[in-house]
Each structure stands twice: as structure tokens, then as C-alpha cells.
Design an enzyme around this catalytic site. Sequence first.
Site: not given
Length: 309
Positions: A224, A272
Site C-alpha cells: 500500500r 497496482h
Amino acid sequence: MAILFHCPWDNADQWLAALQSALPNDEFRIWPDVGDPGEIDFAMVWRIPPGALAGFPKLLAISSLGAGVDALIADPELPRNIPIARLIDPLMADRMAEYVCATVLHYHLGLDRYDGQQARKHWQRHPTTDAKDRTVALLGLGQMGQRCAQHLSALGFNLLGWSRSAKEINGVRCSHGAESLQGVLQQASITVLLLPLTARTENLMDMAAFDAMPEGSYLINCSRGEIVVRDDLLAVLENGRLAGATLDAFVEEPLPGDGPFWVHPKVRVTPHIAALSAPDTAALVLADQVRRARNGQCLAEQVDVDHGY
Ligand code: GLV
């Protein structure tokens, strides 16, 4: 009974088709068209708006459609009396391991330097390092971290692992707890972040952590964006402590066009994609979770809300 589904990804139809074939007798209600809330007994969601899961009196369990549950847990209205699971399907862990191996090998072989040289039409060989002499640190030793360790170990790398609680993994020198982090970072020339986002890991990679890393080392973030202090990372890329970073996760996604990482010569950005969930295999895992919840059994991959993952 019916299953609540919320998936903001562009392959939501593929997800629904896979789920429908794994659970042919179930009706899926797609947020926000939930129908009678009293008929919903299971929720499969990704980034559903905060508060949305509060109004289902018969809800037995919630499963994330991804490995991370940080956004779910951050919802102050999340029902606290029912189990929550993250989604780990075997393909996701393999995908993560492929991404991490590709990126570690890229830096290990100096391909980042050769990219730069090619741009300048410059022919120069650099000394090589054998995999056994390259130390890679994996921060986070959950299913993803462990699969990465297996693959990197097969390639011959010298592996260090770090996690919140003690772990024993073949071929990995493991340490745990905040006090051992600096020692791990000091020994590795490539550090890979595979941690969940929790109160303990937020801003973990700050200037003190970067200062512990050897001069000219590399960072790979597959977890993250919030785990890395952005300005500290930019500063150590600038001052040479870090030779490069590959970033797959960002505080704001999609990464805004004016973000400095897009154009930074030492940064590789991926959108991502390190461990995309795979609808066909994930649907089988989710179908099993629904059966478990309805039979009053524990879910697999159940989240400890206090630990945050
Ligand atoms: C992706 O980031 C996930 O949590 O699965």
C-alpha cells in the site's frame, strides 16, 4: 437468501459470471440495488462506500474481493459482530511472486542501468553479483510473502524476512517485531514491501528506515502507498541512498498525472497490478466461504480486526 456484490473494477461482469457459476443457486444483488436488505446473508465487496454494510440484519459474513482489508476495516460502521475474510486465491500469490521475481531480477541484473545507457547509446558492462551474494529482504511474510520467498529462494537469493509475529520459513532468515526492522534493512540491497496496511505499518518506511538501507539499494512496494512516506522516498532517491524504486501501490489511485513518481528517472510505476485477483479461481474460494458461513463454520483467511489484517 441473496449475496451482496460490489466490484468497481472494469471486469465486474467477469466476476459475476464466475461467481454465478460457482454458486448457481444464489441470487447476487449488486450494490446499490440491494432489494430487501433482510435477504442479504453474505457480502463480497471491494471499496464499497463507508456505512454501506451497516444495514443488513441477516448478514453472516463479509469477504473482501482482494487480499487487503484496510479500506473495509477503516469503515467506522462496519458490523463488528460478524466474521470478515480477505481473499487469497492461489493464483494471486503466484502472480505476486512473478511480479516480485521479475522486479528483483531487473535490479539484480542491473537492467535499470542498462535502460539508462541505451537511452544514451552508451555501451558499458558492469560487474555482476551472484544471486547467493544478493540479499533481499521481504517485509511481510503472509501467504504472498511466503510464495515470493519460495520463488526467490529457487532463484538462489539470500533471503531475509520480517513480520509482526514470529515466523519460520525454510530458506529465509526471519525476524519479527519493530526493534529488529533496522537490522533487516541494513543487510539487504533490495527490500520488498508485502505488508498489510495497519496502524503499525502506516509510514513504516520513513527517513529512519531508509537511512538504515545500504547506499545504492532498491525498494519494491507491492502493498500500500501509505506504508511509504512519499517525501522521504523522494529525498533518498535524490541523495543516492536508493538507486531505484518500483512502486505498484499509491496513496491516491489512479496516480494523479502531476505526481512526481510518473516522471522520476529512478522510479518504475505499475498501476497496482502485482497480484490481481483472478475471478475464476477466486469464485471457488468465495463459494466455499459462503458455504462455511451458512453452515456456521469459521471462514478461511478470517481477519483479526484488532490487528488490522
Ligand atoms: C490488492 O491490493 C489487494 O489487496 O488484493
